[in-house]
Scaffold this motif. Structure first.
Motif, PDB file in Angstrom:
ATOM      1  N   UNK A   1      14.120  27.813 -89.535  1.00  0.00           N
ATOM      2  CA  UNK A   1      15.332  27.124 -89.990  1.00  0.00           C
ATOM      3  C   UNK A   1      16.621  27.770 -89.498  1.00  0.00           C
ATOM      4  N   UNK A   2      16.536  28.623 -88.470  1.00  0.00           N
ATOM      5  CA  UNK A   2      17.748  29.182 -87.857  1.00  0.00           C
ATOM      6  C   UNK A   2      18.551  28.047 -87.233  1.00  0.00           C
ATOM      7  N   UNK A   3      19.829  27.988 -87.537  1.00  0.00           N
ATOM      8  CA  UNK A   3      20.687  26.931 -87.005  1.00  0.00           C
ATOM      9  C   UNK A   3      21.394  27.438 -85.754  1.00  0.00           C
ATOM     10  N   UNK A   4      21.283  26.699 -84.668  1.00  0.00           N
ATOM     11  CA  UNK A   4      21.942  27.106 -83.432  1.00  0.00           C
ATOM     12  C   UNK A   4      22.491  25.872 -82.734  1.00  0.00           C
ATOM     13  N   UNK A   5      23.427  26.121 -81.833  1.00  0.00           N
ATOM     14  CA  UNK A   5      24.011  25.044 -81.048  1.00  0.00           C
ATOM     15  C   UNK A   5      23.278  24.942 -79.705  1.00  0.00           C
ATOM     16  N   UNK A   6      23.298  23.754 -79.141  1.00  0.00           N
ATOM     17  CA  UNK A   6      22.630  23.530 -77.857  1.00  0.00           C
ATOM     18  C   UNK A   6      23.166  24.474 -76.786  1.00  0.00           C
ATOM     19  N   UNK A   7      24.496  24.670 -76.778  1.00  0.00           N
ATOM     20  CA  UNK A   7      25.104  25.534 -75.768  1.00  0.00           C
ATOM     21  C   UNK A   7      24.636  26.975 -75.910  1.00  0.00           C
ATOM     22  N   UNK A   8      24.409  27.410 -77.153  1.00  0.00           N
ATOM     23  CA  UNK A   8      23.948  28.774 -77.390  1.00  0.00           C
ATOM     24  C   UNK A   8      22.561  28.986 -76.783  1.00  0.00           C
TER      25      UNK A   8
ATOM     26  N   UNK B   1      21.139  27.273 -74.373  1.00  0.00           N
ATOM     27  CA  UNK B   1      21.231  27.211 -72.906  1.00  0.00           C
ATOM     28  C   UNK B   1      21.704  28.552 -72.348  1.00  0.00           C
ATOM     29  N   UNK B   2      22.717  29.130 -73.002  1.00  0.00           N
ATOM     30  CA  UNK B   2      23.251  30.417 -72.549  1.00  0.00           C
ATOM     31  C   UNK B   2      22.189  31.517 -72.644  1.00  0.00           C
ATOM     32  N   UNK B   3      21.487  31.585 -73.783  1.00  0.00           N
ATOM     33  CA  UNK B   3      20.457  32.605 -73.957  1.00  0.00           C
ATOM     34  C   UNK B   3      19.317  32.423 -72.955  1.00  0.00           C
ATOM     35  N   UNK B   4      18.951  31.165 -72.708  1.00  0.00           N
ATOM     36  CA  UNK B   4      17.862  30.876 -71.776  1.00  0.00           C
ATOM     37  C   UNK B   4      18.242  31.312 -70.358  1.00  0.00           C
ATOM     38  N   UNK B   5      19.488  31.005 -69.952  1.00  0.00           N
ATOM     39  CA  UNK B   5      19.940  31.408 -68.622  1.00  0.00           C
ATOM     40  C   UNK B   5      19.979  32.929 -68.483  1.00  0.00           C
ATOM     41  N   UNK B   6      20.414  33.606 -69.547  1.00  0.00           N
ATOM     42  CA  UNK B   6      20.460  35.062 -69.502  1.00  0.00           C
ATOM     43  C   UNK B   6      19.054  35.640 -69.348  1.00  0.00           C
ATOM     44  N   UNK B   7      18.084  35.036 -70.021  1.00  0.00           N
ATOM     45  CA  UNK B   7      16.699  35.500 -69.916  1.00  0.00           C
ATOM     46  C   UNK B   7      16.193  35.359 -68.490  1.00  0.00           C
ATOM     47  N   UNK B   8      16.463  34.200 -67.858  1.00  0.00           N
ATOM     48  CA  UNK B   8      15.970  33.962 -66.512  1.00  0.00           C
ATOM     49  C   UNK B   8      16.632  34.872 -65.485  1.00  0.00           C
ATOM     50  N   UNK B   9      17.874  35.285 -65.766  1.00  0.00           N
ATOM     51  CA  UNK B   9      18.598  36.134 -64.820  1.00  0.00           C
ATOM     52  C   UNK B   9      18.300  37.616 -65.012  1.00  0.00           C
ATOM     53  N   UNK B  10      17.616  37.959 -66.096  1.00  0.00           N
ATOM     54  CA  UNK B  10      17.446  39.362 -66.451  1.00  0.00           C
ATOM     55  C   UNK B  10      16.684  40.134 -65.368  1.00  0.00           C
ATOM     56  N   UNK B  11      15.563  39.560 -64.911  1.00  0.00           N
ATOM     57  CA  UNK B  11      14.742  40.283 -63.938  1.00  0.00           C
ATOM     58  C   UNK B  11      15.481  40.475 -62.623  1.00  0.00           C
ATOM     59  N   UNK B  12      16.236  39.454 -62.192  1.00  0.00           N
ATOM     60  CA  UNK B  12      17.018  39.581 -60.961  1.00  0.00           C
ATOM     61  C   UNK B  12      18.072  40.677 -61.091  1.00  0.00           C
ATOM     62  N   UNK B  13      18.674  40.766 -62.272  1.00  0.00           N
ATOM     63  CA  UNK B  13      19.689  41.790 -62.507  1.00  0.00           C
ATOM     64  C   UNK B  13      19.082  43.185 -62.443  1.00  0.00           C
ATOM     65  N   UNK B  14      17.879  43.337 -62.991  1.00  0.00           N
ATOM     66  CA  UNK B  14      17.195  44.631 -62.942  1.00  0.00           C
ATOM     67  C   UNK B  14      16.925  45.033 -61.497  1.00  0.00           C
ATOM     68  N   UNK B  15      16.498  44.064 -60.681  1.00  0.00           N
ATOM     69  CA  UNK B  15      16.234  44.355 -59.276  1.00  0.00           C
ATOM     70  C   UNK B  15      17.502  44.830 -58.566  1.00  0.00           C
ATOM     71  N   UNK B  16      18.611  44.132 -58.801  1.00  0.00           N
ATOM     72  CA  UNK B  16      19.865  44.511 -58.169  1.00  0.00           C
ATOM     73  C   UNK B  16      20.292  45.904 -58.584  1.00  0.00           C
ATOM     74  N   UNK B  17      20.156  46.199 -59.883  1.00  0.00           N
ATOM     75  CA  UNK B  17      20.548  47.507 -60.384  1.00  0.00           C
ATOM     76  C   UNK B  17      19.754  48.612 -59.720  1.00  0.00           C
TER      77      UNK B  17
END
Length: 473
Positions: free
Chosen positions: A443-450, A452-468
């Motif tokens: 029953x956690x209430x969240x907005x669609x934009x939230x 989407x933002x969290x999902x995009x951050x998750x997908x970018x995480x591994x690429x960011x680790x590689x760059x670092x």
């Protein structure tokens, strides 16, 4: 393997295929042996991914298929590790090339013979005996899995989920109802509840409880009563609160107060909230629905109900007999399974947008068989009807009816087979999103934009680790 493990595996194989298609094959184009083996992976992965639906279903009764899925998951992780090594080296070489262009005096030091024209040459340190051995071992395991796939009798099952419209997890129920649906099966209970709610009750707050197992239609019955036109004439205020697992008296009281007084201050002190609510309800009639209560504490209940008097009528929905006993209802309504006729109507409305099968005789017999498997649960009839809503292929209806998932017992979390089946037929990308959203509290209430933002951050995480890591070399 859990259902979320299956979701991850389906999405994972899709991701691996995309990685191979994107850049790795171009990157290794100058090394014939490696390029040929990766091309072989590229052709094999889609074939294996195509039988996942059948494997995920068949593993229920076939231990060999379960081991096959476990081995496939292990292989998928190993393939991903190798592809990440390629990605790391490609980024590393791009960085070296950039540095070399900025300092031409160091070109030979920064770019040895391993870099020529944007590709690795055969003398690259990446393609030493150890790396080639890893690649060959994965190729052998992939061939073995494919051979075992055939011997286990796994075949391709198309996913109806590809036509699914929804891309968000199921939200908590509200007081509003779907105007396009004709609700059936609870007319007697509804009428009796309406009469009790509109009658005088001089002995304090009047409580009615609706009790039943998951999927039985408790919330729907409460919605039918809450939205009945005669209720509006009998009460000055109405309030709906989805309580669920978190019985927070402060937040529940806040929600009720806001429904009575939209301009109320956002207090966090329970005493101030209850005093204010009691004042606002003075001389007023309130209908309150507390949906999906799990808290079995009688003390918590007595604290929550303190502001309410004889002019307040409360409907409580719960799966638990003890909760119903704690609220001391004037009457408890124990919901039984729906008749086959009513379940068939619910199924037809969601599968065919019709009250019955008169206009779709080709689906009548198989539809009735599926509804019998729903075992009188309205939620099951709705879920499977929604699953088949855009499916016009009779063989796909047969496949749903014959699924072994129907034979699974209800698990400890209350997941009925029909809901598990509807999850099973989601496409991989929606299974993955569903699994990701499961990390949020119930029953956690969240907005669609939230999301989407969290999902995009998750997908970018591994690429960011590689760059670092690259910038540290």
């Amino acid at each position: 393997m859990s259902i979320f493990g299956e979701a991850a595996l389906s999405a994972f194989l899709e991701l691996l295929s995309a990685k191979l298609l994107d850049s790795v094959l171009n990157f290794v184009a100058d090394h014939r042996q490696v390029h040929q083996q990766l091309k072989h992976w590229q052709s094999m992965l889609p074939e294996i991914k195509a039988v996942l639906n059948h494997a995920e279903e068949k593993q229920i009764k076939d231990e060999g298929v379960k081991h096959w899925l476990d081995d496939l998951q292990d292989l998928a992780y190993d393939v991903d590790d190798i592809l990440d090594e390629f990605a790391y080296q490609e980024l590393s070489l791009k960085l070296q090339k950039t540095q070399a262009q900025a300092s031409t005096s160091k070109v030979q030091k920064l770019i040895p013979t391993c870099f020529t024209g944007g590709h690795f040459s055969p003398i690259s340190f990446m393609f030493n005996a150890k790396m080639i051995s890893k690649i060959k071992a994965i190729t052998d395991r992939l061939n073995s899995l494919n051979t075992r796939r055939s011997s286990l009798g796994l075949s391709e099952i198309m996913s109806q989920g590809a036509t699914s419209k929804g891309k968000k997890p199921r939200l908590q129920p509200t007081s509003l109802m779907d105007g396009a649906v004709d609700y059936v099966g609870r007319a007697n209970e509804k009428q009796e509840m309406l009469e009790l709610l509109k009658s005088n009750n001089p002995n304090g707050v009047c409580v009615l409880s609706i009790v039943g197992m998951g999927g039985m239609g408790k919330t729907t019955l409460a919605q039918l009563v809450y939205n009945d036109p005669s209720i509006k004439e009998s009460f000055d205020h109405k309030s709906w609160v989805c309580v669920s697992d978190d019985f927070d008296a402060v937040n529940i009281t806040k929600t009720i107060l806001r429904s009575v007084d939209a301009d109320s201050r956002d207090e966090n002190d329970l005493n101030l909230l209850q005093v204010k609510l009691k004042e606002k309800l003075s001389g007023k009639r309130l209908l309150l629905v507390l949906d999906d209560i799990w808290n079995e504490s009688y003390s918590d209940w007595t604290i929550l109900r303190a502001p309410f008097g004889a002019a307040t009528k409360i409907i409580v929905t719960t799966r638990l007999e003890k909760v119903s006993s704690n609220v001391d209802p004037v009457k408890a309504f124990y919901l039984d399974k729906l008749s086959h006729h009513d379940c068939l109507s619910i199924f037809a409305q969601h599968a065919l947008k019709a009250r019955n099968f008169d206009g779709h005789p080709q689906f009548k017999e198989i539809g009735e068989n599926i509804v019998r498997r729903c075992n009188g649960l309205p939620l099951a009839a709705k879920a499977i009807g929604s699953l088949l809503r855009t499916v016009q292929d009779h063989s796909e209806w047969e496949r749903v009816n014959e699924s072994e998932i129907w034979d699974l017992p209800e698990d400890p979390c209350g997941l009925i087979p029909a809901l598990r089946l509807s999850y099973h037929y989601l496409p991989p990308h929606l299974k993955r999103c569903f699994a990701y959203c499961s990390i949020f509290p119930k029953d956690y209430e969240f907005e669609e934009e939230e999301i989407i933002l969290l999902w995009n951050q998750k997908l970018k995480f591994k690429a960011k680790v590689l760059e670092t890591n690259i910038f540290k070399i």
